[in-house]
Write an enzyme that holds these catalytic residues in place. Structure first.
Site, PDB file in Angstrom:
ATOM      1  N   ASP A  84       0.862  -1.213   0.009  1.00 16.41           N
ATOM      2  CA  ASP A  84      -0.074  -0.159  -0.113  1.00 16.41           C
ATOM      3  C   ASP A  84       0.893   1.242  -0.086  1.00 16.41           C
ATOM      4  OD1 ASP A  84      -1.959   1.771   0.539  1.00 16.41           O
ATOM      5  OD2 ASP A  84      -2.164   1.584   2.675  1.00 16.41           O
ATOM      6  N   ASP A  90      -3.949   3.972   2.745  1.00 13.76           N
ATOM      7  CA  ASP A  90      -5.132   3.956   3.025  1.00 13.76           C
ATOM      8  C   ASP A  90      -5.670   2.279   3.554  1.00 13.76           C
ATOM      9  OD1 ASP A  90      -5.204   2.486   0.780  1.00 13.76           O
ATOM     10  OD2 ASP A  90      -6.428   3.726  -0.417  1.00 13.76           O
ATOM     11  N   ASP A  96      -2.156  -1.052  -3.687  1.00 16.33           N
ATOM     12  CA  ASP A  96      -2.383  -0.333  -4.849  1.00 16.33           C
ATOM     13  C   ASP A  96      -1.244  -0.778  -5.818  1.00 16.33           C
ATOM     14  OD1 ASP A  96      -0.277   1.546  -3.699  1.00 16.33           O
ATOM     15  OD2 ASP A  96      -1.855   2.202  -2.636  1.00 16.33           O
ATOM     16  N   ASP A 123     -10.844 -15.585 -15.976  1.00 11.16           N
ATOM     17  CA  ASP A 123     -11.466 -15.964 -14.731  1.00 11.16           C
ATOM     18  C   ASP A 123     -12.750 -16.609 -15.313  1.00 11.16           C
ATOM     19  OD1 ASP A 123     -11.683 -15.114 -11.864  1.00 11.16           O
ATOM     20  OD2 ASP A 123     -13.795 -14.496 -12.805  1.00 11.16           O
ATOM     21  N   GLU A 158      -8.602 -20.339 -16.017  1.00 13.74           N
ATOM     22  CA  GLU A 158      -9.041 -20.583 -14.521  1.00 13.74           C
ATOM     23  C   GLU A 158     -10.397 -21.359 -14.959  1.00 13.74           C
ATOM     24  OE1 GLU A 158     -11.204 -19.513 -10.484  1.00 13.74           O
ATOM     25  OE2 GLU A 158     -11.626 -18.565 -12.257  1.00 13.74           O
TER      26      GLU A 158
END
Ligand code: GLC
Ligand code: MG
Length: 558
Positions: free
Chosen positions: A34, A38, A42, A220, A283
Site C-alpha cells: 500500500d 489507506d 495499490d 476468470d 481458470e
C-alpha cells in the site's frame, strides 16, 4: 513407476516459449503493498516492490483485477474494463508498472473477467432501464420467473457464493419484473455469450491491454461463459468445481460447455497477431484432466491452472497419480503442464496441509473451526513446494507463500469481506483468510504493508515472525528456500526437462529431472539416500546419518 513423460507437441517437437517453464507469481493488488496508507494495496505499491520479485527469482507476475469496481467481490466485479480503480491508482500507474516490470525482465499477466460484469457496469444499468426483450437486456441472461406471477426464479441454480443464482428486478413502473442470472454475487450479472456484441466487446478489451504491453491474460471462470441453452434445472448444490464427469452424473448445465472453446480460439488469433509471446491462462475448475486439457489445445489457451494438483492429498500414491495424470493429459494435446498450491480463493497450503490428511477442502477456516497444526502445515508446505518446483512445466506462486505465510484462521467474523460469508448464511467462512495484507518488515506499522497501521483485513500478530526482513539472508528460512529453489530450477532447466519416476515404495516419491533427483518422504520412517548422493537442496535438515525425515523433500545429484 517408470512413466517417462516429456513435454512435446504432437509433431514430436519440444514446445518452447517463456511460458512453458515460467514461474509466475500471483499478486493480489489489495494486499501486496500500500503506497498511500489507506490500508488497501495499490499499483504504485506494487511497482515500488518489484525488486523483491527479481530477488526471489520469478519470471512473471499475474495481477488479480485492478479495474474500476464497486468491490462487491474484491474487484472480480468489473464496471469498466479499460481503466484502473481509483483505490488502486490511475491508468498511468498501470502503464508504469508494466514498463518497470519489463525493464527488470518480468512479464505481466492481467486478469480478465468475462463471465460477468459488475452490476454497476453501464451495460447493466442500461439493461435495468430497458424493457424485457430489449437489446440492452440481451447482453445478460434475463428471464421471466416461474409461477403464476413469475414470482419464482427461472430455474433452481444456486450461486457459487450461496443462495439463488437469480435476482428479480423491478420494471420501469416499479412492479416486480424479470430475473437475471448471477452464478456469483448479485453484483456480478452473467453476460450472454451468445450475443455477438459481447464477443466483439471482449476482443476489443483484449486489444486495449495488449496495446499497453501486457504479456497475457488470466481468464476468470473460463469454464462458465456458455450455459446449456435450455437453462435446465440442476438439483445439485453449487460448486465451482463441478465439471466432473461421472457415469451416473451428467455435466452441469453451467460449466464446461463445449461452446466455450470457440471463444478461446478467436481470442488466440488476436493474441497471435501481436509480437512477443502473449499468453492465455484458463481458470477452469474442470475435471477430469482430459477435459481440462481441451482448454489448452494448440489453437486455444496456453495454460490452464491445475486445480486437481492443488486438491490432491498429501500421500505418495495421491501425488504420484496426480502428477502422472497431469503430465499425460497435457502431453496428449501438446501443452506444458502447470502446477499450483495456493491462490486467493483457497486456504493457504501452509495451513491446508496442517489439517489431517484426507480433510475435504475447507472453504475458509475461522474461530471455532478445527485449527490446523501450524508447524506440521509449514513443514509439509515446504516439502510440497520443493516437490512442485522440481516438476517440468510452469508453476504458479501466490504472494506470501515465499514467506511460509499461513491462513489467518482466527480472523474475527466481523472483519470478513468475502460475500461468501453472508451469502452462505454464515456457514462458509470464505476466502478472507488467504487475502490478508502481507508482512514485509517485522517492526514497521502494518508490518511494512503500507506507511500506516491501516490494513483492510486484520493482520495476525504472528505476521512479525514471517516478515520478509526476518527471513532474507537467514539460512533455512522459507524465503531463502524458495530463492535457492528458483535459482537451481533455472540452472538445471527443471521446467523444460523430462520427468522419470524411480521405484521407491508406497511412502516415498522419487524422480529424475534435468540431471537432478528429487525425493519426498511421506512416510514415518526416515528414507535413506543412495550412497554418494550430493544434496543440493532440502526443505528441512536431514537426520544425523543423512537420511530424509518425514515430510521433507530433497534435491540431489545421484
Ligand atoms: C474466480 C476468482 C474468484 C472470483 C470468481 C468470480 O473464481 O478467482 O476470486 O470470486 O471467479 O469472479
Ligand atoms: Mg492504497
Amino acid at each position: 513407476m517408470n512413466t517417462n513423460v516429456t513435454q512435446h507437441d504432437p509433431s514430436g517437437d519440444p514446445i518452447t516459449g517463456w511460458w512453458t517453464e515460467a514461474v509466475i507469481y500471483q499478486i493480489y493488488p489489495r494486499s501486496f503493498a500500500d503506497s498511500d496508507g489507506d490500508g488497501i494495496g495499490d499499483l504504485p505499491g506494487i511497482t515500488a516492490r518489484l525488486d523483491h520479485l527479481v530477488d526471489l527469482g520469478v519470471d512473471a507476475v499475474w495481477l488479480s483485477p485492478f479495474y474500476p469496481s464497486p468491490q462487491a467481490d474484491a474487484g472480480y466485479d468489473v464496471s469498466d474494463y479499460r481503466d484502473v480503480e481509483p483505490l488502486f491508482g490511475r491508468l498511468p500507474d498501470a502503464d508504469k508498472l508494466i514498463t518497470e516490470a519489463h525493464s527488470r525482465g518480468l512479464r505481466v499477466i492481467v486478469d480478465l473477467v468475462p463471465n460477468h460484469t459488475s452490476s454497476a457496469h453501464p451495460w447493466f444499468t442500461a439493461a435495468l432501464a430497458a424493457a424485457p426483450g430489449s437489446p440492452e437486456r440481451a447482453r445478460y441472461v434475463f428471464r421471466d420467473g416461474r409461477g403464476p406471477a413469475g414470482e419464482q426464479p427461472p430455474n433452481d441454480w444456486q450461486s457459487v457464493f450461496g443462495g439463488p443464482a437469480w435476482t428479480r428486478v423491478a420494471d420501469a413502473d416499479g412492479r416486480p419484473g424479470q430475473w437475471y442470472l448471477h452464478l456469483f454475487d448479485t453484483g456480478q450479472p452473467d453476460l450472454n455469450w451468445d450475443n455477438p456484441e459481447v464477443r466483439t466487446e471482449f476482443l476489443d478489451i483484449l486489444r486495449f491491454w495488449l496495446d499497453r504491453g501486457v504479456d497475457g491474460f488470466r481468464v476468470d471462470v473460463a469454464h462458465g461463459l456458455v450455459k446449456q441453452a435450455d437453462l435446465a434445472d440442476w438439483r445439485e448444490p453449487q460448486e465451482i468445481l463441478s465439471g466432473r464427469e461421472e457415469e451416473d452424473k451428467p455435466r452441469p448445465p453451467m460449466w464446461d460447455q463445449d461452446g466455450v472453446h470457440e471463444i478461446y480460439r478467436e481470442w488466440r488469433r488476436v493474441l497471435d497477431s501481436y509480437p512477443g509471446e502473449r499468453i492465455l491462462v484458463a481458470e477452469a475448475w474442470v475435471e477430469p484432466a482430459e477435459r481440462l486439457a481441451r482448454y489448452v489445445r494448440p489453437d486455444e489457451m496456453h495454460q490452464a491452472f491445475n486445480f486437481e494438483y492443488l486438491l490432491a492429498s498429501w500421500t505418495a500414491p495421491a501425488q504420484y497419480a496426480v502428477i502422472t495424470r497431469s503430465l499425460e493429459a497435457t502431453d496428449a494435446v501438446g501443452a506444458p503442464t502447470t502446477w499450483v498450491l495456493s491462490n486467493h480463493d483457497v486456504v493457504r497450503h501452509a495451513s491446508r496441509l496442517g489439517l489431517p490428511v484426507g480433510t475435504p477442502r475447507p472453504n475458509g477456516i475461522g474461530i471455532g473451526d478445527p485449527q490446523p497444526d501450524a508447524a506440521l502445515g509449514l513443514r509439509r508446505a515446504r516439502a510440497a513446494t520443493l516437490l512442485m518446483l522440481a516438476l517440468p512445466g510452469s508453476a504458479y506462486l501466490y504472494q506470501g507463500e515465499e514467506l511460509g505465510l499461513p491462513e489467518h484462521t482466527t480472523m474475527p467474523d466481523e472483519a470478513r469481506q468475502d460475500p461468501t460469508w453472508a451469502r452462505s448464511g454464515h456457514t462458509q467462512r470464505g476466502r478472507d483468510g488467504c487475502r490478508v495484507p502481507i508482512p514485509w518488515e517485522a517492526d514497521a506499522p502494518s508490518y511494512g504493508f503500507g506507511p500506516t497501521d491501516a490494513s483492510w483485513l486484520p493482520q495476525p500478530a504472528v505476521w512479525a515472525e514471517y516478515a520478509l526482513d526476518r527471513q532474507r539472508d537467514v539460512p533455512g528460512s522459507t524465503y531463502e528456500m524458495y530463492r535457492t529453489a528458483l535459482r537451481l530450477r533455472r540452472e538445471y532447466a527443471l521446467g523444460r526437462s523430462a520427468l522419470r519416476w524411480r521405484e521407491s515404495g508406497d511412502a516415498v516419491l522419487t524422480f529424475d529431472n534435468g540431471g537432478l533427483t528429487v525425493l519426498t518422504n511421506f512416510g514415518e520412517a526416515p528414507a535413506p539416500l543412495p550412497a554418494g548422493a550430493d544434496v543440493l537442496h532440502s526443505s528441512a535438515p536431514l537426520t544425523d546419518d543423512g537420511a530424509v525425515p518425514t515430510d521433507v523433500t530433497v534435491w540431489f545429484r545421484a
